[in-house]
Design a protein around this motif. Structure first.
Motif, PDB file in Angstrom:
ATOM      1  N   PRO A  41       0.786  -1.248  -0.062  1.00  0.00           N
ATOM      2  CA  PRO A  41       0.013   0.080   0.030  1.00  0.00           C
ATOM      3  C   PRO A  41       0.736   1.273  -0.029  1.00  0.00           C
ATOM      4  CG  PRO A  41       0.211  -0.933   2.315  1.00  0.00           C
ATOM      5  CD  PRO A  41       0.763  -1.972   1.341  1.00  0.00           C
ATOM      6  N   SER A  42       0.373   2.353  -0.722  1.00  0.00           N
ATOM      7  CA  SER A  42       1.368   3.541  -0.716  1.00  0.00           C
ATOM      8  C   SER A  42       0.969   4.345   0.551  1.00  0.00           C
ATOM      9  CB  SER A  42       0.876   4.409  -2.178  1.00  0.00           C
ATOM     10  OG  SER A  42      -0.465   4.577  -1.936  1.00  0.00           O
ATOM     11  N   GLY A  43       1.862   5.046   1.022  1.00  0.00           N
ATOM     12  CA  GLY A  43       1.839   5.878   2.043  1.00  0.00           C
ATOM     13  C   GLY A  43       1.905   5.345   3.450  1.00  0.00           C
ATOM     14  N   ARG A  44       2.180   4.016   3.352  1.00  0.00           N
ATOM     15  CA  ARG A  44       2.454   3.321   4.718  1.00  0.00           C
ATOM     16  C   ARG A  44       3.780   2.770   4.831  1.00  0.00           C
ATOM     17  NH1 ARG A  44      -2.493  -1.162   5.727  1.00  0.00           N
ATOM     18  NH2 ARG A  44      -1.311  -1.171   7.715  1.00  0.00           N
ATOM     19  N   PRO A  45       4.311   3.104   6.303  1.00  0.00           N
ATOM     20  CA  PRO A  45       5.519   2.659   6.370  1.00  0.00           C
ATOM     21  C   PRO A  45       5.647   1.129   6.315  1.00  0.00           C
ATOM     22  CG  PRO A  45       4.576   3.449   8.244  1.00  0.00           C
ATOM     23  CD  PRO A  45       3.892   3.613   7.565  1.00  0.00           C
ATOM     24  N   VAL A  46       6.698   0.193   6.011  1.00  0.00           N
ATOM     25  CA  VAL A  46       6.794  -1.134   5.633  1.00  0.00           C
ATOM     26  C   VAL A  46       7.835  -1.459   6.759  1.00  0.00           C
ATOM     27  CG1 VAL A  46       7.527  -2.828   4.255  1.00  0.00           C
ATOM     28  CG2 VAL A  46       6.265  -1.095   3.431  1.00  0.00           C
ATOM     29  N   VAL A  47       7.343  -2.716   7.579  1.00  0.00           N
ATOM     30  CA  VAL A  47       8.155  -3.338   8.397  1.00  0.00           C
ATOM     31  C   VAL A  47       8.390  -4.758   7.882  1.00  0.00           C
ATOM     32  CG1 VAL A  47       8.286  -4.381  10.877  1.00  0.00           C
ATOM     33  CG2 VAL A  47       7.414  -2.007  10.297  1.00  0.00           C
ATOM     34  N   MET A  48       9.745  -5.025   7.943  1.00  0.00           N
ATOM     35  CA  MET A  48       9.825  -6.388   7.435  1.00  0.00           C
ATOM     36  C   MET A  48      10.744  -7.351   8.243  1.00  0.00           C
ATOM     37  SD  MET A  48      12.068  -6.973   3.614  1.00  0.00           S
ATOM     38  CE  MET A  48      10.598  -6.316   2.698  1.00  0.00           C
ATOM     39  N   LEU A  49      10.048  -8.661   8.161  1.00  0.00           N
ATOM     40  CA  LEU A  49      10.723  -9.632   9.084  1.00  0.00           C
ATOM     41  C   LEU A  49      11.109 -10.770   7.928  1.00  0.00           C
ATOM     42  CD1 LEU A  49       9.781 -11.449  12.224  1.00  0.00           C
ATOM     43  CD2 LEU A  49      10.870 -12.560  10.549  1.00  0.00           C
ATOM     44  N   PRO A  50      12.493 -10.693   7.507  1.00  0.00           N
ATOM     45  CA  PRO A  50      13.014 -11.591   6.629  1.00  0.00           C
ATOM     46  C   PRO A  50      13.583 -12.940   7.517  1.00  0.00           C
ATOM     47  CG  PRO A  50      14.513 -10.130   6.845  1.00  0.00           C
ATOM     48  CD  PRO A  50      13.346  -9.652   7.989  1.00  0.00           C
ATOM     49  N   ALA A  51      12.821 -14.048   7.495  1.00  0.00           N
ATOM     50  CA  ALA A  51      13.208 -15.191   8.167  1.00  0.00           C
ATOM     51  C   ALA A  51      12.482 -16.291   7.590  1.00  0.00           C
ATOM     52  CB  ALA A  51      13.101 -15.085   9.522  1.00  0.00           C
ATOM     53  N   ARG A  52      12.897 -17.766   8.142  1.00  0.00           N
ATOM     54  CA  ARG A  52      12.262 -18.710   7.736  1.00  0.00           C
ATOM     55  C   ARG A  52      10.955 -18.669   8.475  1.00  0.00           C
ATOM     56  NH1 ARG A  52      17.168 -20.729   8.918  1.00  0.00           N
ATOM     57  NH2 ARG A  52      16.577 -21.809  10.725  1.00  0.00           N
ATOM     58  N   LEU A  53       9.855 -19.314   8.103  1.00  0.00           N
ATOM     59  CA  LEU A  53       8.619 -19.249   8.780  1.00  0.00           C
ATOM     60  C   LEU A  53       8.500 -20.384   9.686  1.00  0.00           C
ATOM     61  CD1 LEU A  53       6.213 -18.159   6.061  1.00  0.00           C
ATOM     62  CD2 LEU A  53       7.500 -16.862   7.662  1.00  0.00           C
ATOM     63  N   THR A  54       9.167 -20.449  10.726  1.00  0.00           N
ATOM     64  CA  THR A  54       9.489 -21.601  11.876  1.00  0.00           C
ATOM     65  C   THR A  54       9.154 -20.752  13.117  1.00  0.00           C
ATOM     66  OG1 THR A  54      11.858 -21.006  12.243  1.00  0.00           O
ATOM     67  CG2 THR A  54      11.288 -22.746  10.917  1.00  0.00           C
TER      68      THR A  54
END
Length: 372
Positions: A193-206
């Motif tokens: 979505p435009s205009g919203r800050p993005v928080v990212m968690l790059p990790a295996r889904l365990t």
């Protein structure tokens, strides 16, 4: 003319992962430094990448775990050492490590090991099984955290222990090298979505990687949570999707799976989160994010205590504490953009000083030269 010295790295397979990536990086450094680089494994899709950097792959069933496989692999490795004049055997995993140790002792080759993790001792005999990794002429730990565990459990002296942190390729992970087209492709694929800050968690889904903790933190940030990207795959995915629905976060979370362009992915994030609830042996995604000028909020345990300096390159929060994580996310996103950018620059500077692939390669070659 005598052949240049040869180093044989030994691991179960070349399918994917950080151990495999490090094996290829060291093989490349060996080849470029004039050594002969060999790798023995059961094979996999990364063999082509290994051979492209000038190394030779030898296929052996090193992924099999049985006493017979151990004995047969040790004989095969000893024969390879004799045929190729291999000076150093470098084991990167425990079960193949026992075969490599036996081959080294039979042939007179030097033996090196790398502790890529902190191995559990929850079953009888497990400490003995794990101990192959401290039987090297040199023992490499990938972080101060791992080295401390080794010293505590095995009383290994500094004469044999070497701490060589993992590194990030700062050419690939360079913000200036990412084109706008790469960013736009991901932004479109993920429907950010435009205009919203993005928080990212790059990790295996365990479970222990803490994605559920991040979801709980997002729920506490209503009514205006940032948009979260949980980047990776794993058996915990279905449970996470159910948690997203239960918390009413369907419009606030994306789970796009594995990304093949991590530099661009990280550049799309305003903030990167490491939320593991168990001590991380190293955590390469932390330094990859920092190399892309992104400050990181990390769990305050394990090796991220070494790579995330509180208030300087990011922040640390108690593991598993969703309220503390939510508060840290809010503080970070409330910072003026220039203040957050300054943290990102300091984070990249720290990576360039201490955590590059080139530094890891040079330090490992120094270990080999010690033994030669």
């Amino acid at each position: 003319m005598p052949q240049p010295p040869a180093v044989l790295q030994v691991l179960p397979a070349l399918i994917s992962g950080g151990v495999e990536r490090g094996t290829i990086e060291i093989a490349q450094a060996l080849h470029e430094a004039g050594f002969r680089a060999l790798v023995a494994s059961a094979g996999g899709p990364m063999v082509a990448e290994l051979e492209a950097v000038g190394a030779r792959h030898v296929t052996l069933p090193l992924d099999r775990k049985s006493p017979l496989a151990l004995w047969r692999n040790s004989r095969a490795l000893a024969g390879l050492v004799a045929a190729e004049g291999i000076a150093i055997l470098h084991a990167r995993s425990r079960f193949p490590g026992w075969s490599a140790l036996r081959a080294a002792r039979r042939s007179g080759a030097r033996f090196v090991t790398t502790f890529h993790g902190v191995y559990s001792e929850d079953l009888p005999g497990k400490r003995l099984y794990n101990s192959v990794m401290v039987r090297g002429d040199r023992v490499i730990a990938i972080s101060e955290h791992v080295a401390a565990v080794i010293r505590d459990r095995y009383a290994l002296g500094l004469d044999r222990l070497r701490i060589i942190p993992r590194g990030v390729d700062t050419v690939a992970f360079d913000p200036d090298a990412v084109s706008p087209e790469r960013l736009e492709d991901l932004r479109t694929d993920w429907k950010l979505p435009s205009g919203r800050p993005v928080v990212m968690l790059p990790a295996r889904l365990t479970r222990w990687k803490g994605a559920a903790v991040l979801l709980q933190a997002l729920a506490q940030l209503r009514p205006t949570p940032p948009f979260a990207v949980l980047l990776g795959e794993g058996g915990f995915r279905a449970e996470l999707e159910s948690e997203v629905a239960a918390l009413g976060l369907e419009a606030d979370v994306a789970l796009p799976g594995v990304c093949r362009d991590m530099p661009a992915a990280l550049l799309l994030a305003d903030l990167v989160v490491h939320a593991s609830t168990k001590p991380e042996p190293f955590g390469r995604t932390v330094i990859e994010a920092q190399a892309m000028l992104r400050p990181v909020i990390a769990s305050d345990l394990g090796a991220p205590r070494e790579t995330v300096e509180e208030g300087v390159t990011g922040w640390r929060v108690p593991p598993g504490d969703a309220a503390a994580l939510a508060a840290a996310i809010r503080r970070a996103l409330d910072l003026p953009p220039d203040a957050r950018a300054a943290l990102g620059r300091q984070a990249r500077d720290a990576v360039l000083r201490r955590y590059t692939t080139a530094a890891m390669q040079a330090a490992t070659l120094d270990v080999y030269r010690e033994l030669l």
